[in-house]
Scaffold this active site. Structure first.
Site, PDB file in Angstrom:
ATOM      1  N   LYS A 129       0.862  -1.178   0.000  1.00  0.00           N
ATOM      2  CA  LYS A 129       0.000   0.000   0.000  1.00  0.00           C
ATOM      3  C   LYS A 129       0.902   1.234   0.000  1.00  0.00           C
ATOM      4  O   LYS A 129       1.456   1.616   1.026  1.00  0.00           O
ATOM      5  CB  LYS A 129      -0.896   0.003   1.245  1.00  0.00           C
ATOM      6  CG  LYS A 129      -1.545   1.358   1.585  1.00  0.00           C
ATOM      7  CD  LYS A 129      -2.493   1.843   0.509  1.00  0.00           C
ATOM      8  CE  LYS A 129      -3.185   3.141   0.932  1.00  0.00           C
ATOM      9  NZ  LYS A 129      -2.324   4.350   0.729  1.00  0.00           N
ATOM     10  N   GLU A 145       9.290   1.076  11.289  1.00  0.00           N
ATOM     11  CA  GLU A 145      10.242   2.193  11.221  1.00  0.00           C
ATOM     12  C   GLU A 145       9.414   3.454  11.363  1.00  0.00           C
ATOM     13  O   GLU A 145       8.748   3.879  10.421  1.00  0.00           O
ATOM     14  CB  GLU A 145      11.022   2.150   9.904  1.00  0.00           C
ATOM     15  CG  GLU A 145      12.267   3.009   9.936  1.00  0.00           C
ATOM     16  CD  GLU A 145      12.088   4.308   9.197  1.00  0.00           C
ATOM     17  OE1 GLU A 145      11.883   5.327   9.899  1.00  0.00           O
ATOM     18  OE2 GLU A 145      12.144   4.328   7.974  1.00  0.00           O
ATOM     19  N   CYS A 154      12.794  11.034   8.115  1.00  0.00           N
ATOM     20  CA  CYS A 154      12.690  10.606   9.512  1.00  0.00           C
ATOM     21  C   CYS A 154      14.035  10.631  10.216  1.00  0.00           C
ATOM     22  O   CYS A 154      14.097  10.562  11.447  1.00  0.00           O
ATOM     23  CB  CYS A 154      12.077   9.215   9.589  1.00  0.00           C
ATOM     24  SG  CYS A 154      12.918   7.995   8.571  1.00  0.00           S
ATOM     25  N   GLU A 161       8.612  16.110  15.316  1.00  0.00           N
ATOM     26  CA  GLU A 161       9.306  16.148  14.029  1.00  0.00           C
ATOM     27  C   GLU A 161       8.875  17.387  13.260  1.00  0.00           C
ATOM     28  O   GLU A 161       7.678  17.638  13.088  1.00  0.00           O
ATOM     29  CB  GLU A 161       8.961  14.901  13.204  1.00  0.00           C
ATOM     30  CG  GLU A 161       9.710  13.661  13.600  1.00  0.00           C
ATOM     31  CD  GLU A 161       9.491  12.537  12.605  1.00  0.00           C
ATOM     32  OE1 GLU A 161      10.417  12.213  11.842  1.00  0.00           O
ATOM     33  OE2 GLU A 161       8.374  11.977  12.582  1.00  0.00           O
TER      34      GLU A 161
END
Length: 491
Positions: free
Chosen positions: A189, A265, A299, A395
């Protein structure tokens, strides 16, 4: 199903992309719900394609196809699987320019950076093609005179793969390659913002001769429904996900009833530490490479820049000078260093974080204001950042470098570790004793020492704490796709 000239006119091989899902070796060009979604260029707003908006029914079909194909795929010799993967690798390298163009158009990063991602993604296909032939077991001395003990490794089965928009090629190949090498089949996906890169990989696998059902793609906007089907369906034995920690928590809950294998992750909050004894020029170059790659939308990019008091002012001055040379614009243009942010929502998040930082006393040394064109945002430098600001905890995912001043080694270690995340960290220092102490004290799965670039197929990529578990790349990366079976033979 439509591909527009805004996409096809820029490709040497226009047939590299098909606007539809790929299930059991066939292109699914119509959604059972009759819906489509648009893929647009974030730099221009141009529509690149209209894709069938697939959901639960198509996901179930893809899982069934992968489940049916898996025994025969696993039964191939390691060399046969490796040979097909090497064909895919060659095609990715041959078509690197077109693949990079697709990536830049749908995601926005500069073309040269996108081409680098393509070759990085291809490196995982090559690496794990080679690892397919090195899935070794063991012979263990028996516990009695008439027993023989051996250990073999077998593929886990069907793998559900969910990938993000920021590295639409590499995040897929990093998961696809070890799965294929181990003998697993895959249902993927891709992010709705960037499905074209994944569909191009499917086309190359079709051209390489992979059997139907080995790789399936379900593009769609209903990520929750597709993800839930992947997690709940008993035919799927493993989920590999790259994305936010919040979504990771949801997927873990959904997989709990089936005791499903997972690789996660998740989010990051990377500290970038510069000590007084660092090579200042190298540290600035490392900060530029780590912070501004992909417009800060990674990331593992530097999220918090900690600079020791003795060199703080000199570092800030040199960093600002380097940042002033970065060019922002359409990634298809020559000389561009920073492309657009992925959506208006991403710009709004950066603005919210900056407003909070300003409100708590941070000073904007450059940038800090949207450019007013598409979703471009200028490289932004903040000083006077503190641990109470939101950008110290969240973040940023944008081209914003907040600089924190620190005094002692113990202080910065405490600050660097004061987060739920533990994916990547960086530091610059020359004293070997300090290097050893700091590297061991940082609570992160990846530590870059005197470098801002840490990603490679030959090393294990992954985090600790709430940045997830499992490793991608290296000899360790294939283990997450294998079950260990112990055989006890009485003779």
């Amino acid at each position: 199903m439509t591909l527009t000239s805004a996409l096809t006119d820029k490709l040497d091989e226009p047939h590299l992309v098909a606007a539809g899902g790929f299930i059991n070796g066939k292109w699914n060009t119509v959604s059972s719900r009759g819906k489509v979604f648009r893929v647009t260029n974030p730099a221009t707003g141009e529509v690149l394609a209209q894709i069938p908006d697939l959901s639960t029914h198509a996901t179930r079909d893809a899982i069934d196809a992968a489940y049916a194909a898996q025994p025969a795929w696993a039964a191939l010799s390691a060399k046969e699987r490796a040979d097909l993967m090497k064909k895919l690798h060659r095609l990715m390298v041959e078509k690197a320019d077109d693949l990079a163009t697709i990536l830049t158009l749908e995601m926005g990063k500069p073309f040269n950076e996108a081409r680098g991602e393509i070759l990085y993604g291809a490196s995982f296909i090559e690496w794990f093609a080679e690892e397919a032939r090195r899935i070794y077991g063991d012979t263990i001395p028996g516990h009695t005179a008439n027993t023989r003990i051996s250990v073999i490794k077998q593929p886990v089965g069907v793998v559900g793969v969910i990938t993000p928009w920021n590295f639409p090629n590499a995040m897929l190949t990093r998961k696809l390659a070890p799965a294929l090498a181990a003998g697993c089949t895959v249902v993927a996906k891709p992010a709705a913002e960037t499905p074209l890169s994944a569909l191009a990989i499917a086309r190359l696998m079709e051209w390489a001769g992979f059997p139907p059902g080995v790789f399936n793609i379900v593009p769609g906007t209903d990520a929750a429904a597709i993800g839930e089907e992947l997690c709940a369906n008993p035919k799927v034995r493993k989920i590999s996900f790259t994305g936010s920690t919040n979504v990771g928590r949801i997927l873990m809950r959904q997989c709990a009833d089936g005791i499903k294998r997972m690789s996660m992750e998740l989010g990051g909050n990377a500290p970038f530490i510069v000590f007084n004894d660092a090579d200042l020029d190298a540290a600035v170059d490392g900060a530029i490479a780590s912070k501004f790659r992909n417009a800060g939308q990674t990331c593992v990019c530097a999220n918090r820049v900690y600079v020791q008091a003795g060199i703080h002012d000199a570092f800030v001055a040199r960093l600002k000078e380097k940042m002033e040379g970065l060019r922002v614009g359409n990634g298809m243009e020559e000389g561009i260093d920073i492309g657009p942010l992925i959506t208006d929502k991403a710009v709004a998040k950066v603005e919210d974080l900056l407003a909070d930082a300003r409100g708590q006393g941070a000073s904007v040394q450059m940038g800090g204001t949207p450019m007013g064109e598409a979703t471009f945002y200028p490289p932004t430098l903040l000083t006077g950042a503190t641990k109470t600001m939101r950008l110290a905890r969240e973040e940023i995912f944008g081209p914003v470098a907040p600089v924190f001043k620190f005094e002692t080694e113990a202080e910065v270690i405490e600050l660097a570790n004061a987060t739920e995340f533990g994916l990547a960290a960086y530091f610059y220092a020359r004293d070997i004793s300090k290097v050893t102490r700091v590297a061991e004290a940082l609570q992160y799965g990846i530590v870059g020492i005197n470098t801002g670039l840490i990603s490679t197929e030959v090393a294990p990529f992954g985090g600790v704490k709430q940045s997830g578990f499992g490793r991608e790349g290296s000899k360790y990366g294939i283990e997450d796709y294998l079950d260990i079976k112990y055989l006890c033979l009485a003779v």
